[in-house]
Design an enzyme around this catalytic site. Structure first.
Site, PDB file in Angstrom:
ATOM      1  N   GLY A 113       0.800  -1.211   0.000  1.00  0.00           N
ATOM      2  CA  GLY A 113       0.000   0.000   0.000  1.00  0.00           C
ATOM      3  C   GLY A 113       0.836   1.266   0.000  1.00  0.00           C
ATOM      4  O   GLY A 113       0.400   2.302  -0.496  1.00  0.00           O
ATOM      5  N   GLU A 116       1.748   1.872  -3.555  1.00  0.00           N
ATOM      6  CA  GLU A 116       0.528   2.330  -4.222  1.00  0.00           C
ATOM      7  C   GLU A 116       0.232   3.790  -3.882  1.00  0.00           C
ATOM      8  O   GLU A 116      -0.176   4.575  -4.745  1.00  0.00           O
ATOM      9  CB  GLU A 116      -0.644   1.433  -3.822  1.00  0.00           C
ATOM     10  CG  GLU A 116      -0.535   0.018  -4.377  1.00  0.00           C
ATOM     11  CD  GLU A 116      -1.611  -0.899  -3.852  1.00  0.00           C
ATOM     12  OE1 GLU A 116      -2.469  -1.305  -4.643  1.00  0.00           O
ATOM     13  OE2 GLU A 116      -1.613  -1.213  -2.642  1.00  0.00           O
TER      14      GLU A 116
END
Length: 261
Positions: A113, A116
């Site tokens: 994450g 991302e």
């Protein structure tokens, strides 16, 4: 809004907002509460005319965001997992679709994450100790917050597939070579370099900056025609005070003073 897992610091003189993911005991890992705070902070920044540009970073020198909160993930089922992915995508899209420039200052691990989140920003400046990767397949997962899409957009299909399938980490210099980051600097210079880059950008016409970002995003949007979006935005500039000021300043050989109108 008061934040628990973020630091939200606006410098009035420059209009630069620094958002810091602040869970150092968890290497700034993303849980649902932190993602919701990122969404709220992004929306607050977009709504605030005093905010002109955004730097996103992590607390400490080890980690930008080391990934997701694995213990929390184990509590999800298929339905709640899909919703969690959608909420993460919504939060990150606010950054990507921002009309105000957003730069990630990646100060260490940007994994899962975290990678991302960095990719959702318009640009990335990495410290020399930064590491990037999408290791989800090690957990029997795939990226859920846009990683399969943005990684492919940034570095190309073949290399993106390789990194997604091997879960390999990429050092900062390799990330620069691949086009995953824009600059690599010593850790001690990370925030000052990123700030100076953003200050240089913010001397330009605000309306034109936002339209450039929108047109680039249109290229990746299957529901929009990028060339038409560019033509429309180009025409829009001609109705703006910034266009009149910019062209007048050029002809008069003086610095432009833009209003963002």
């Amino acid at each position: 809004m008061t934040f628990t897992n973020l630091l939200y610091q606006l410098e009035a003189e420059t209009g630069i907002l620094t958002i810091t993911i602040n869970r150092p005991d968890k290497l700034n890992a993303l849980n649902a509460a932190t993602i919701e705070e990122i969404r709220a902070a992004a929306q607050q920044a977009l709504d605030d005319p005093a905010v002109r540009g955004i730097i996103l970073t992590g607390s400490g020198e080890k980690s930008f965001v080391a990934g997701a909160d694995i213990a929390e993930l184990t509590q999800l089922d298929e339905i709640s997992a899909r919703r969690a992915a959608e909420r993460g995508q919504e939060a990150f899209c606010l950054l990507e679709e921002s009309s105000k420039p957003v730069i990630a200052a990646v100060n260490g691990f940007a994994l899962g994450g975290g990678c991302e989140l960095a990719m959702a920003c318009h640009m990335r400046v990495a410290a020399e100790n930064a590491r990037f990767g999408q290791p989800e397949v090690n957990l029997g997962l795939i990226p859920g917050y846009g990683g399969t899409q943005r990684l492919t957009q940034l570095i190309g299909k073949g290399k993106a597939i390789e990194l997604l399938l091997t879960a390999d980490m990429v050092k900062a210099d390799e990330a620069l070579r691949l086009g995953l980051v824009n600059h690599v600097v010593p850790q001690a210079e990370l925030l000052s370099f990123t700030k100076q880059l953003l200050i240089r950008i913010l001397t330009k016409a605000p309306l034109a900056l936002g339209l450039c970002l929108d047109c680039v995003n249109a290229y990746y949007d299957k529901d929009r025609h990028g060339y038409q979006a560019e033509a429309n935005a180009f025409a829009r500039c001609f109705t703006s005070e910034d266009f009149r000021e910019g062209t007048s300043a050029f002809l008069e050989k003086r610095p432009a003073v833009f209003s963002g109108k």
